[in-house]
Motif scaffolding. Structure first.
Motif, PDB file in Angstrom:
ATOM      1  N   TYR A  12      50.020  32.526  38.295  1.00  0.00           N
ATOM      2  CA  TYR A  12      49.586  31.563  39.329  1.00  0.00           C
ATOM      3  C   TYR A  12      49.850  31.888  40.823  1.00  0.00           C
ATOM      4  CZ  TYR A  12      47.864  27.921  41.569  1.00  0.00           C
ATOM      5  OH  TYR A  12      47.189  26.596  42.398  1.00  0.00           O
ATOM      6  N   GLY A  15      47.490  35.220  40.733  1.00  0.00           N
ATOM      7  CA  GLY A  15      46.226  35.634  40.988  1.00  0.00           C
ATOM      8  C   GLY A  15      45.303  34.152  42.256  1.00  0.00           C
ATOM      9  N   SER A  16      46.667  33.090  42.928  1.00  0.00           N
ATOM     10  CA  SER A  16      45.770  32.245  43.814  1.00  0.00           C
ATOM     11  C   SER A  16      45.810  33.139  45.448  1.00  0.00           C
ATOM     12  CB  SER A  16      47.303  31.376  44.438  1.00  0.00           C
ATOM     13  OG  SER A  16      47.486  30.308  43.668  1.00  0.00           O
ATOM     14  N   PRO A  18      44.390  35.253  47.075  1.00  0.00           N
ATOM     15  CA  PRO A  18      42.819  35.333  47.767  1.00  0.00           C
ATOM     16  C   PRO A  18      42.128  36.412  48.094  1.00  0.00           C
ATOM     17  CG  PRO A  18      43.453  34.135  49.736  1.00  0.00           C
ATOM     18  CD  PRO A  18      45.019  34.086  48.634  1.00  0.00           C
ATOM     19  N   ASP A  61      41.547  41.328  42.852  1.00  0.00           N
ATOM     20  CA  ASP A  61      41.189  40.623  41.682  1.00  0.00           C
ATOM     21  C   ASP A  61      41.547  40.422  40.160  1.00  0.00           C
ATOM     22  OD1 ASP A  61      40.469  39.021  43.582  1.00  0.00           O
ATOM     23  OD2 ASP A  61      38.523  38.290  43.611  1.00  0.00           O
ATOM     24  N   LYS A  64      45.009  41.057  39.962  1.00  0.00           N
ATOM     25  CA  LYS A  64      46.269  40.375  40.286  1.00  0.00           C
ATOM     26  C   LYS A  64      46.324  38.976  38.784  1.00  0.00           C
ATOM     27  CE  LYS A  64      43.383  37.300  42.849  1.00  0.00           C
ATOM     28  NZ  LYS A  64      42.720  37.104  43.321  1.00  0.00           N
ATOM     29  N   GLY A  92      45.187  30.602  38.615  1.00  0.00           N
ATOM     30  CA  GLY A  92      45.297  30.867  39.779  1.00  0.00           C
ATOM     31  C   GLY A  92      43.761  31.581  41.165  1.00  0.00           C
ATOM     32  N   HIS A  93      43.577  32.228  40.865  1.00  0.00           N
ATOM     33  CA  HIS A  93      42.357  32.194  41.149  1.00  0.00           C
ATOM     34  C   HIS A  93      41.265  31.456  41.314  1.00  0.00           C
ATOM     35  CE1 HIS A  93      39.313  35.426  43.337  1.00  0.00           C
ATOM     36  NE2 HIS A  93      38.543  34.827  41.935  1.00  0.00           N
ATOM     37  N   TYR A  95      41.403  28.158  40.955  1.00  0.00           N
ATOM     38  CA  TYR A  95      41.877  26.912  41.553  1.00  0.00           C
ATOM     39  C   TYR A  95      43.143  27.435  42.812  1.00  0.00           C
ATOM     40  CZ  TYR A  95      38.874  24.636  38.136  1.00  0.00           C
ATOM     41  OH  TYR A  95      38.037  24.269  37.440  1.00  0.00           O
ATOM     42  N   THR A  96      42.914  28.624  43.868  1.00  0.00           N
ATOM     43  CA  THR A  96      44.336  28.775  44.176  1.00  0.00           C
ATOM     44  C   THR A  96      45.057  27.962  45.359  1.00  0.00           C
ATOM     45  OG1 THR A  96      45.004  30.843  46.133  1.00  0.00           O
ATOM     46  CG2 THR A  96      42.518  29.746  46.134  1.00  0.00           C
ATOM     47  N   GLY A 103      38.825  28.206  45.104  1.00  0.00           N
ATOM     48  CA  GLY A 103      39.059  29.631  44.556  1.00  0.00           C
ATOM     49  C   GLY A 103      37.533  30.037  44.143  1.00  0.00           C
ATOM     50  N   THR A 109      39.408  38.651  37.956  1.00  0.00           N
ATOM     51  CA  THR A 109      40.571  38.614  37.441  1.00  0.00           C
ATOM     52  C   THR A 109      40.298  38.151  35.705  1.00  0.00           C
ATOM     53  OG1 THR A 109      41.499  36.899  39.304  1.00  0.00           O
ATOM     54  CG2 THR A 109      42.440  36.970  38.410  1.00  0.00           C
TER      55      THR A 109
END
Length: 195
Positions: A12, A15-16, A18, A61, A64, A92-93, A95-96, A103, A109
């Motif tokens: 997560y 993935g977060s 940015p 991305d 990730k 994560g991407h 909703y970072t 996000g 991703t």
């Protein structure tokens, strides 16, 4: 069990990151959230800062999604945990935690997750993406179409139920995150892709 949970948390957080925001600041000195569509993804970076930074954002991305899933598979985790790791990277991407849980739309991703989990299904979805993009020139419509096609490919390949569930979750969220694009497509105001 603790190791598996930590891996999901790690996925997560990876993935977060940015990617688009960081690259836009590094190479263009701009906050990508205040330019173009305001999205942190590769399409907006491409339109705002050009092909080079756009491709770098797409690659970042995508990685990730790839890296956490590859690690989970290398560790020999059961398929349900690998699917959970993939979902965590994607979430994560979208909703970072680093941007107040706001996000991107998750297409690149998700691509990375599926490249690591089901590359044959990616080929099917990619064919749909390219066909729609070439026909109508809308990245958003191509992304939505590919997201809708992905669960079909996953199911036809006989993937395990956890992978099917993860794919459906990702497809629904990708389409949901494109709701404003859908409104613009309906009204005829969506921007077309220019190479």
């Amino acid at each position: 069990m603790l190791k598996d949970i930590l891996l999901i948390i790690g996925a997560y957080l990876v993935g977060s990151v940015p990617t688009g925001l960081l690259l836009a600041r590094a190479f263009g000195g701009v906050d990508i959230r205040t330019t173009g569509s305001g999205n942190i993804g590769a399409t907006n970076v491409y339109r705002t800062l050009g092909k080079k930074v756009g491709i770098m954002t797409l690659a970042g991305d995508c990685l990730k999604g790839v890296i956490p899933v590859v690690i989970a598979k290398q560790l020999g985790l059961p398929v349900e945990w690998v699917a959970a790791v993939g979902a965590a990277a994607f979430l994560g991407h979208v909703y970072t935690i680093f941007l107040g849980f706001k996000g991107g739309k998750g297409v690149a991703t998700a691509l990375g997750v599926f490249l690591a989990m089901a590359p044959l299904a990616v080929l099917c979805a990619l064919a749909v993406f390219i066909a729609v993009l070439l026909k109508w020139r809308y990245v958003s419509l191509a992304s939505i179409s590919a997201a809708a096609a992905m669960p079909v490919g996953i199911i036809l390949l006989g993937s395990p139920l956890p992978v099917v569930a993860m794919t459906l979750l990702i497809a629904v969220l990708v389409i949901y995150k494109h709701r404003e694009n859908i409104d613009r497509l309906r009204s005829g105001t969506e921007s077309k892709f220019k190479s």
